[in-house]
Design a protein around this motif. Structure first.
Motif, mmCIF file in Angstrom:
data_model
loop_
_atom_site.group_PDB
_atom_site.id
_atom_site.type_symbol
_atom_site.label_atom_id
_atom_site.label_comp_id
_atom_site.label_asym_id
_atom_site.label_seq_id
_atom_site.Cartn_x
_atom_site.Cartn_y
_atom_site.Cartn_z
ATOM 1 N N SER A 3 0.844 -1.196 0.000
ATOM 2 C CA SER A 3 0.000 0.000 0.000
ATOM 3 C C SER A 3 0.873 1.236 0.000
ATOM 4 O O SER A 3 2.073 1.158 0.320
ATOM 5 C CB SER A 3 -0.902 0.018 1.237
ATOM 6 O OG SER A 3 -0.111 0.268 2.379
ATOM 7 N N SER A 33 0.747 3.661 2.056
ATOM 8 C CA SER A 33 1.189 3.954 3.433
ATOM 9 C C SER A 33 2.442 3.154 3.748
ATOM 10 O O SER A 33 3.424 3.676 4.296
ATOM 11 C CB SER A 33 0.097 3.559 4.432
ATOM 12 O OG SER A 33 -1.103 4.196 4.135
ATOM 13 N N ASN A 64 5.413 4.531 1.874
ATOM 14 C CA ASN A 64 5.945 5.757 2.467
ATOM 15 C C ASN A 64 6.662 5.464 3.791
ATOM 16 O O ASN A 64 7.667 6.093 4.122
ATOM 17 C CB ASN A 64 4.818 6.774 2.686
ATOM 18 C CG ASN A 64 4.565 7.606 1.427
ATOM 19 O OD1 ASN A 64 5.501 7.926 0.697
ATOM 20 N ND2 ASN A 64 3.313 7.947 1.173
ATOM 21 N N TYR A 101 -0.898 14.476 2.682
ATOM 22 C CA TYR A 101 -1.288 13.176 3.229
ATOM 23 C C TYR A 101 -0.374 12.121 2.651
ATOM 24 O O TYR A 101 -0.164 12.070 1.434
ATOM 25 C CB TYR A 101 -2.744 12.856 2.866
ATOM 26 C CG TYR A 101 -3.169 11.476 3.326
ATOM 27 C CD1 TYR A 101 -3.324 11.209 4.690
ATOM 28 C CD2 TYR A 101 -3.384 10.440 2.422
ATOM 29 C CE1 TYR A 101 -3.681 9.940 5.131
ATOM 30 C CE2 TYR A 101 -3.744 9.168 2.858
ATOM 31 C CZ TYR A 101 -3.892 8.926 4.213
ATOM 32 O OH TYR A 101 -4.249 7.669 4.652
ATOM 33 N N HIS A 102 0.161 11.266 3.535
ATOM 34 C CA HIS A 102 1.054 10.199 3.046
ATOM 35 C C HIS A 102 0.666 8.808 3.521
ATOM 36 O O HIS A 102 1.380 7.850 3.229
ATOM 37 C CB HIS A 102 2.498 10.493 3.451
ATOM 38 C CG HIS A 102 3.052 11.732 2.800
ATOM 39 N ND1 HIS A 102 3.304 11.812 1.444
ATOM 40 C CD2 HIS A 102 3.367 12.941 3.313
ATOM 41 C CE1 HIS A 102 3.774 13.022 1.148
ATOM 42 N NE2 HIS A 102 3.818 13.735 2.265
ATOM 43 N N GLY A 103 -0.418 8.689 4.301
ATOM 44 C CA GLY A 103 -0.814 7.335 4.686
ATOM 45 C C GLY A 103 -1.488 7.281 6.034
ATOM 46 O O GLY A 103 -1.506 8.257 6.790
ATOM 47 N N HIS A 104 -1.998 6.090 6.351
ATOM 48 C CA HIS A 104 -2.852 5.953 7.542
ATOM 49 C C HIS A 104 -2.163 5.273 8.725
ATOM 50 O O HIS A 104 -2.758 5.118 9.780
ATOM 51 C CB HIS A 104 -4.113 5.174 7.174
ATOM 52 C CG HIS A 104 -3.828 3.758 6.802
ATOM 53 N ND1 HIS A 104 -3.697 2.761 7.745
ATOM 54 C CD2 HIS A 104 -3.583 3.172 5.600
ATOM 55 C CE1 HIS A 104 -3.420 1.608 7.125
ATOM 56 N NE2 HIS A 104 -3.335 1.845 5.826
ATOM 57 N N GLU A 136 4.625 15.255 -2.216
ATOM 58 C CA GLU A 136 4.025 14.772 -3.461
ATOM 59 C C GLU A 136 4.566 15.637 -4.595
ATOM 60 O O GLU A 136 4.845 16.821 -4.395
ATOM 61 C CB GLU A 136 2.508 14.929 -3.414
ATOM 62 C CG GLU A 136 1.780 13.880 -2.618
ATOM 63 C CD GLU A 136 0.282 14.091 -2.736
ATOM 64 O OE1 GLU A 136 -0.326 13.526 -3.649
ATOM 65 O OE2 GLU A 136 -0.274 14.843 -1.922
ATOM 66 N N VAL A 148 2.152 8.534 -5.440
ATOM 67 C CA VAL A 148 1.027 7.608 -5.272
ATOM 68 C C VAL A 148 -0.207 8.055 -6.060
ATOM 69 O O VAL A 148 -0.899 7.241 -6.667
ATOM 70 C CB VAL A 148 0.703 7.448 -3.767
ATOM 71 C CG1 VAL A 148 -0.638 6.766 -3.555
ATOM 72 C CG2 VAL A 148 1.810 6.652 -3.077
ATOM 73 N N GLN A 149 -0.471 9.357 -6.082
ATOM 74 C CA GLN A 149 -1.668 9.845 -6.780
ATOM 75 C C GLN A 149 -1.396 10.215 -8.232
ATOM 76 O O GLN A 149 -2.281 10.155 -9.062
ATOM 77 C CB GLN A 149 -2.199 11.107 -6.085
ATOM 78 C CG GLN A 149 -2.703 10.901 -4.689
ATOM 79 C CD GLN A 149 -4.223 10.876 -4.616
ATOM 80 O OE1 GLN A 149 -4.913 10.960 -5.626
ATOM 81 N NE2 GLN A 149 -4.733 10.745 -3.415
ATOM 82 N N LYS A 182 -1.370 3.360 -5.482
ATOM 83 C CA LYS A 182 -2.672 3.371 -6.175
ATOM 84 C C LYS A 182 -2.704 2.786 -7.602
ATOM 85 O O LYS A 182 -3.069 1.632 -7.765
ATOM 86 C CB LYS A 182 -3.248 4.780 -6.159
ATOM 87 C CG LYS A 182 -3.665 5.278 -4.768
ATOM 88 C CD LYS A 182 -4.433 6.562 -4.854
ATOM 89 C CE LYS A 182 -4.588 7.272 -3.528
ATOM 90 N NZ LYS A 182 -5.613 6.698 -2.651
HETATM 91 N N1 PMP Z 1 0.299 8.981 -0.434
HETATM 92 C C1 PMP Z 1 -0.641 9.689 -1.025
HETATM 93 C C2 PMP Z 1 -0.280 10.928 -1.769
HETATM 94 C C3 PMP Z 1 -1.963 9.284 -0.979
HETATM 95 O O1 PMP Z 1 -2.913 9.991 -1.585
HETATM 96 C C4 PMP Z 1 -2.286 8.096 -0.292
HETATM 97 C C5 PMP Z 1 -3.708 7.560 -0.246
HETATM 98 N N2 PMP Z 1 -4.706 8.456 -0.444
HETATM 99 C C6 PMP Z 1 -1.270 7.395 0.339
HETATM 100 C C7 PMP Z 1 0.021 7.852 0.231
HETATM 101 C C8 PMP Z 1 -1.558 6.154 1.132
HETATM 102 O O2 PMP Z 1 -1.848 5.083 0.301
HETATM 103 P P1 PMP Z 1 -2.666 3.809 0.814
HETATM 104 O O3 PMP Z 1 -4.052 4.243 1.094
HETATM 105 O O4 PMP Z 1 -2.523 2.845 -0.324
HETATM 106 O O5 PMP Z 1 -2.002 3.309 2.032
#
Ligand code: PMP
Length: 773
Positions: free
Chosen positions: A448, A450, A453, A476-479, A549, A584-585, A612
């Motif tokens: 993923s 996240s 990253n 935003y870079h992850g959860h 990003e 990612v985006q 993604k």
């Molecule tokens: N980086 C960016 C720029 C994102 O937009 C996202 C998800 N929206 C992520 C990392 C995290 O990716 P994931 O949901 O696959 O963990």
């Protein structure tokens, strides 16, 4: 062409009939679109003389002739307009008038009877008879092969898209709304299935004027002038569109026709799925052609005969959900289209409350249950299609058959992990690296964004032996825990602790619209880049790196001005930090001009993070770095991710790259994207609510503001707009620090026609919103 008076024309035709057919009689012009004359001979035999226009080729006349003869040969007990050969056995007669006009005509046997529309109501027996007759006609015509059968004309139902741009000729917004809906269903439900539908020569215009009735029975069929090769189902759709025009329960009547048709010639599930959209499209084409013709000659009554009836029916059909329509139409066939829809929406919402955490949300005020996806379209529980302008995960299109097959085949053969050797891992890594600058040559595969990253951060910290990171405001870079810590979007947002960890340092977004420095020029970029330098100097510890990003997505679809990354990276590197770009985006050709968005600014990061779109929906992600950094990271601790880089993921990732290349999707994104941006810019000029439109390729943003001077964000309006657009079949989301930026990041396969529809609908909804606020 030289003009000719009515009288001269009748005289010329009389001569033509006399000399080439040996016939005499009285000639009367017949009502209708085409130039047809009734010839009544002294012996009381009737014929119809059809004049050919300049577009009528002899091939087309041959097809007409072949079709009629074939129906007779197949034993259809119908009266048909048989061709009468000229004295010398030709199928067409020609005559040059004194004024130099060439008249071409063919003589047909007269078919007696009354038009279907003049003998109403029809009743179940006649509907059933129609079904049987149509099936027999289609069955008989199927065997005809002719080199000109591939012709088209402006009533060609398989090419109805040609009329879509003319929706704007219809003045009433409510009517335009209906037409947009019809064409969306056509594009999303019918068009993708065309390739799978049986094709053959069809009549092409079995309308309620061309069907003749006598004593309640179908007696004959007229006008084979629109015959063409098409999906066979188009004949049934056209007939149903017209014969149900005056029916109080049109779907019930249509189902009687469909049931009888199916017993004679079995319909496929795909044919039943497209039938209703095609019926509506035929009516939509008819009203659009009327709108076009009104501009030419508003008084020519024959052009507008079915217009108001068609509108009435279109309005009625507009309230019927596609799945309900398909089920009803198929009700007498024993087939069940849309049979696998699962639980109803309310039940599902209730169940979600019971076992899914409350912190998980569902999009839109009225959430959607999506049951199918194809290309750029998603289909909900009710069979309604939606144009997906939001889902950048399904990059090469939802359920791309090539990607699906790659996954299925590898899944059926083997799935292990990177502790075994298999070709797929290195083949894929090499292919992925070939899209990157040469220095970026080493891949870590994970599952993923996240996780990717997290790994990128760990690499930077391990290699530099430092902890502090620079992050961009609103990013935003992850959860995961640490990713929340480096995501101001989260820790400064709802439920966040409201301040950064001591090792996290926020740099401003390089936003030339709303930020401290305005503009997109390199000076603005440099000024924002130097802000990074200033912040580094204020930190009392050395930094491990900078994560950003390449274009900011959750931060509000922001395109940093040129020179920004060059300047910022120089400051970071001078301080001994590593530069991480999160693609990612925005990666994989989305920006059109380049495969990776960081390439826009002519920089090479130390670490690139991908997610993604990499697997088109299959959970995979990747971190790519330089060999030297990977060596330094290899401090003895093994890197192993159970699923990362497994054979199935590698096969899928490879298929995605192949599809991007083979379908030219990067170039396509550039083309459609700049068309879209141009359209959005035009909308900005007439709608004050639109403060800014920006983007590259198929990564675009529309920022809504209440006041263009103060830039006061139109947050509520943005929320309302995406819900309005959803109700009109377009899926979008809102983001940015003030939740006022509409994000456009569709699957890369959207077409210009999709983009144009979106622009027309957005224009409508902005106008409506401006009037109602
Ligand atoms: N980086 C960016 C720029 C994102 O937009 C996202 C998800 N929206 C992520 C990392 C995290 O990716 P994931 O949901 O696959 O963990």
């Amino acid at each position: 062409m030289p003009d000719i008076s009515k009288k001269d024309m009748t005289d010329a035709i009389s001569v033509l009939i006399k000399t080439q057919y040996g016939l005499t009689g009285t000639l009367t012009r017949l009502a209708g679109e085409n130039e047809n004359y009734l010839l009544q001979t002294p012996g009381n035999t009737q014929f119809v003389l059809k004049l050919a226009d300049e577009n009528t080729s002899s091939g087309m006349i041959e097809i007409e002739h072949l079709s009629v003869e074939r129906l007779i040969e197949a034993g259809l007990t119908l009266c048909l307009p048989r061709l009468v050969p000229t004295r010398i056995g030709g199928i067409e007669a020609q005559f040059l008038t004194d004024t130099g006009r060439l008249i071409r005509g063919r003589l047909l046997e007269f078919v007696p009877g009354q038009a279907w529309c003049d003998v109403l109501p029809a009743g179940p027996d006649r509907f059933a008879e129609l079904g049987r007759t149509l099936a027999k006609i289609n069955g008989a015509l199927e065997v005809i092969v002719h080199p000109d059968a591939g012709r088209t004309h402006h009533w060609d139902l398989a090419k109805a898209q040609q009329h879509r741009p003319s929706i704007c000729l219809v003045e009433d917004p409510e009517r335009r709304r209906i037409l947009e809906q019809v064409f969306l269903s056509y594009a999303a439900i019918a068009m993708p299935l065309f390739a799978f539908l049986p094709r053959a020569l069809i009549h092409g215009d079995i309308n309620d004027d061309n069907l003749l009735v006598d004593k309640g029975r179908i007696q004959g069929i007229l006008d084979f002038g629109d015959c063409l090769e098409n999906p066979i189902i188009c004949d049934l759709a056209i007939a149903l569109a017209y014969v149900t025009l005056d029916e109080p329960d049109p779907l019930e009547a249509a189902s009687q026709v469909v049931g009888a048709y199916h017993r004679e010639r079995a319909l496929s599930m795909d044919e039943l799925m497209v039938l209703f959209p095609l019926m509506c499209t035929r009516l939509a084409v008819s009203v659009i052609i009327s709108a076009q013709r009104r501009k030419i000659d508003p008084l020519r009554a024959s052009w507008f005969v079915s217009e108001e009836r068609a509108w009435k029916k279109l309005k009625f059909f507009n309230d019927i959900l596609p799945a309900d329509a398909a089920v009803h139409l198929a009700s007498k066939t024993g087939l069940a289209p849309y049979g696998d829809r699962g639980k109803p929406i309310l039940e599902l919402l209730k169940e979600r409350k019971e076992c899914i955490p409350p912190s998980m949300s569902a999009a839109y005020d009225a959430p959607l249950k999506i049951i199918r996806g194809k290309g750029q379209y998603l289909y909900d529980f009710h069979g309604r299609p939606f144009l997906d302008l939001y889902n950048n995960v399904c990059h090469v299109g939802h359920c791309h058959p090539r990607v699906v097959a790659a996954g299925q085949q590898q899944m059926a053969r083997l799935n292990t992990n990177t502790r075994y050797l298999y070709d797929g891992l290195t083949d894929y890594a090499q292919r992925l690296c070939s899209t990157l600058p040469r220095e970026l040559d080493t891949c870590y595969f994970v599952n993923s964004g996240s996780e990717a990253n997290e790994l990128a951060l760990r690499i930077a910290r391990t290699v530099t032996q430092r902890s502090d990171m620079l992050v961009v405001d609103g990013a935003y870079h992850g959860h995961t825990g640490t990713m929340i810590d480096i995501s101001p979007y989260k820790f400064m947002g709802k439920g966040g602790k409201g301040f950064p960890e001591p090792w996290v340092h926020i740099v401003p977004v390089a936003d030339g619209y709303r930020g401290k420095f305005k503009g997109q020029d390199s000076e603005t970029g440099k000024a924002y880049g130097d802000e990074v330098g200033k912040i580094i100097r204020k930190i009392d510890r050395p930094i491990a790196g900078f994560i950003t990003e390449s274009l900011l997505s959750c931060g509000g679809q922001v395109i940093p001005p040129s020179t920004y990354f060059k300047t910022a990276f120089a400051h970071v590197r001078a301080a001994g930090g590593l530069c991480i770009t999160d693609e990612v985006q925005v990666g994989f050709g989305r920006v059109g001009s380049h495969f990776w968005a960081f390439e826009l600014q002519d920089v090479v990061p130390d670490i690139v993070v991908m997610g993604k779109p990499i697997g088109n929906g299959h959970p995979m992600a990747c971190v790519v770095t330089r060999r030297q950094i990977a060596r330094e990271f290899a401090n003895g601790m093994e890197f192993f991710a159970t699923f990362g880089g497994n054979p199935v993921s590698c096969a899928i990732g490879m298929a995605v790259l192949e599809v991007i290349e083979e379908e030219g999707l990067q170039y396509h994104a550039g083309q459609v994207g700049s068309h879209l941006l141009k359209g959005l810019t035009a909308l900005k000029a007439c709608h004050p609510l639109v403060g800014d439109v920006r983007g590259l390729g198929l990564f675009l943003g529309i920022e809504l503001v209440l006041d263009r001077r103060t830039l006061s964000p139109a947050t509520q309006q943005a929320h309302e707009m995406v819900n309005r657009l959803k109700n009109r079949g377009i899926l979008l989301g809102v983001d940015g620090p003030f939740s006022n930026v509409i994000k456009i990041k569709p699957p890369m396969v959207i077409t210009r026609a999709d983009a144009d529809m979106f622009l027309r609908i957005l224009d409508d909804e902005l106008t409506d919103m401006e009037h109602t606020q």
